[in-house]
Design a protein around this motif. Sequence first.
Motif, PDB file in Angstrom:
ATOM      1  N   TYR A  61      11.153 -38.142  14.779  1.00 23.97           N
ATOM      2  CA  TYR A  61      10.438 -38.946  15.766  1.00 23.97           C
ATOM      3  C   TYR A  61       9.498 -38.103  16.626  1.00 23.97           C
ATOM      4  N   ARG A  62       9.715 -36.777  16.684  1.00 23.89           N
ATOM      5  CA  ARG A  62       8.842 -35.880  17.457  1.00 23.89           C
ATOM      6  C   ARG A  62       8.212 -34.795  16.596  1.00 23.89           C
ATOM      7  N   ASN A  63       8.451 -34.817  15.298  1.00 25.26           N
ATOM      8  CA  ASN A  63       8.000 -33.742  14.412  1.00 25.26           C
ATOM      9  C   ASN A  63       8.440 -32.384  14.952  1.00 25.26           C
ATOM     10  N   ASP A  64       9.723 -32.283  15.267  1.00 26.73           N
ATOM     11  CA  ASP A  64      10.282 -31.094  15.894  1.00 26.73           C
ATOM     12  C   ASP A  64      11.566 -30.700  15.173  1.00 26.73           C
ATOM     13  N   HIS A  65      11.976 -29.447  15.333  1.00 30.86           N
ATOM     14  CA  HIS A  65      13.206 -28.935  14.753  1.00 30.86           C
ATOM     15  C   HIS A  65      13.989 -28.244  15.858  1.00 30.86           C
TER      16      HIS A  65
END
Length: 76
Positions: A61-65
Amino acid sequence: MRIRTCPRKSSGLGKRLGPNDWVNFVMRYDQGKSSVYEYIYRWYHDFCCFRLGLEYRDKKYRNDHEWSVTYDLYRW
């Protein structure tokens, strides 16, 4: 009263790899957007009196890891 506008569903699998190790995988799905919300991968190892955990979250949903390590004391 709490109203959720985007209900999310979670499903997952877990597997014990030995007497002290196990892994699990969780997929969270956003029904409002009809897409995967996030994937969560976890590995745990039990030592004599504490548990070490490693977690990786792929936040779609945030293009984050995100990586995290947990250390839990127990059996005291």
